[in-house]
Design an enzyme around this catalytic site. Structure first.
Site, short mmCIF file in Angstrom:
data_model
loop_
_atom_site.label_atom_id
_atom_site.label_comp_id
_atom_site.label_asym_id
_atom_site.label_seq_id
_atom_site.Cartn_x
_atom_site.Cartn_y
_atom_site.Cartn_z
N HIS A 148 23.96 40.69 34.62
CA HIS A 148 24.94 41.74 34.91
C HIS A 148 24.38 42.72 35.93
O HIS A 148 23.21 43.10 35.85
CB HIS A 148 25.31 42.51 33.64
CG HIS A 148 26.21 41.75 32.71
ND1 HIS A 148 26.73 42.30 31.57
CD2 HIS A 148 26.69 40.49 32.76
CE1 HIS A 148 27.49 41.40 30.96
NE2 HIS A 148 27.47 40.30 31.66
N ASN A 205 30.97 43.40 37.23
CA ASN A 205 29.77 43.14 38.03
C ASN A 205 30.07 42.94 39.51
O ASN A 205 29.18 43.13 40.34
CB ASN A 205 29.07 41.90 37.50
CG ASN A 205 28.68 42.04 36.05
OD1 ASN A 205 27.91 42.91 35.69
ND2 ASN A 205 29.25 41.20 35.20
N GLY A 209 35.33 29.24 27.85
CA GLY A 209 36.00 29.85 26.71
C GLY A 209 37.30 29.14 26.36
O GLY A 209 37.99 29.52 25.42
N GLU A 261 33.10 38.40 35.93
CA GLU A 261 33.80 39.56 35.39
C GLU A 261 33.86 40.64 36.46
O GLU A 261 32.91 40.83 37.23
CB GLU A 261 33.08 40.11 34.16
CG GLU A 261 33.06 39.16 32.98
CD GLU A 261 32.11 39.62 31.89
OE1 GLU A 261 31.23 40.45 32.17
OE2 GLU A 261 32.25 39.13 30.76
#
EC number: 1.1.98.2
Length: 337
Positions: free
Chosen positions: A41, A113, A178, A110
């Site tokens: 991250h 970041n 996911g 994401e």
């Protein structure tokens, strides 16, 4: 009987600074674990008390201090703030330094970041993020052949590019998923597959693992050859109150998928997470003070077909967790193999 059972530790880069995080990796080997993975991250999920050391620097530091641990990212996004050709070079170098020990775990990314580091425009929808991921993996693998690579993709390109120091066979790529779309891709193209715990067993037994198997079958691959890794969120302590309270720091994990993928400010992320009650935060975790109970809650993931268990402990006293894990949980888990 679990074939190829491996036990690992998640080094929580969002929670610990660089030196403490390196020592945590060293302790993982000293406590008999097989692997240690780290998140990548640029910004943590918490503004106050959060950390975000650079994953590649951490991997080299731990690699120099250990002898046998598998080292890897869980996960890196090689598509926005990184050029995948540079990621390929970095991991090839580590693969030469620590032969047979380095893997690259990748995901679709994401906003937290990427926007802070200069991404312009609207945060891309999943379709584009996934397309970028597939293209970046192909480019990196082309470069790991050591040949000169002229690559012209939709998002990335190289001209006469070569990586001169590459370990034989390149670097294993683990694909984080996911949902079934990316899980099928992991089965088709990944040396490994990564998922996270705490989302209801039907996700793993009815969607993810079947999708990995489907992808492997369509690519004429052996499912058993794919390392099936799961990050298991576990707060284990002989003190039940401590086991529950230790989950609080990681409240951001209990935000919705939309929040986690779209919020681009750690201060906003922290505020949203801290509004959650501790009972909701703890739902994502195995919270236990009894070793037999803890193993009984872990076992369904093994039964689902996952063989590489990477444990993410939420407490600040990681040595205490490792001591308890080595004494109470590891022997019980290895007895299942």
């Amino acid at each position: 009987m679990v074939q190829g059972l491996k036990l690992g530790l998640k080094a929580s880069a969002e929670q610990f600074g660089p030196r403490d995080l390196v020592e945590l990796g060293v302790m993982a080997e000293e406590h008999g674990l097989d692997s240690v993975t780290v998140s990548d991250h640029f910004q943590p999920w918490r503004h106050n008390g959060g950390h975000a050391p650079f994953s590649i620097a951490w991997m080299t530091a731990v690699g120099e201090r250990t002898q046998r641990l598998q080292l890897g990212t869980s996960v890196m996004t090689p598509t926005f703030r990184y050029n995948p050709a540079v990621v390929a070079q970095a991991f090839a170098t580590m693969g030469c330094l620590y032969p047979g020990r380095v893997m690259l775990g990748v995901g679709t990314g994401e906003a937290l970041n990427e926007i802070a580091t200069g991404f312009k425009g609207e945060w891309p929808e999943f379709k584009e993020r996934f397309a970028r991921l597939r293209e970046s993996v192909q480019l990196m693998r082309d470069l790991w052949t050591g040949d000169r690579v002229d690559f012209e993709g939709e998002y990335y390109s190289t001209k006469g590019a070569s990586i001169y120091d590459v370990p034989e066979g390149g670097i294993p790529v683990y694909i984080a998923a996911g949902g079934p779309v990316v899980a099928r891709y992991a089965g088709r193209a990944g040396e490994g597959f990564i998922c996270t715990s705490g989302k209801g067993m039907d996700l793993y037994t009815e969607k993810l693992i079947p999708a990995v198997k489907e992808g492997a079958e369509k690519a004429a691959r052996n499912f058993a050859d794919i390392d099936r890794m799961i990050e298991i969120k576990i707060s284990y302590d002989t003190d039940p109150a401590a086991a529950l309270e230790n989950t609080r720091f990681w409240a951001p994990l209990s935000l919705t998928a939309e929040q986690k993928h779209s919020i681009d400010d750690p201060i906003e992320m922290e505020a949203a997470a801290d509004a959650l009650p501790i009972e909701q935060v703890a739902k994502r975790w195995i919270v236990s003070s009894d070793p037999d109970e803890a193993v009984e809650m872990i076992k369904p993931y093994l039964d689902a077909g996952l063989n590489h268990l990477v444990f993410h402990a939420p407490g600040h006293d990681q040595k205490r967790f490792l001591d308890l894990f080595e004494r109470d949980l590891a022997p019980r888990l290895r007895a299942l193999a």
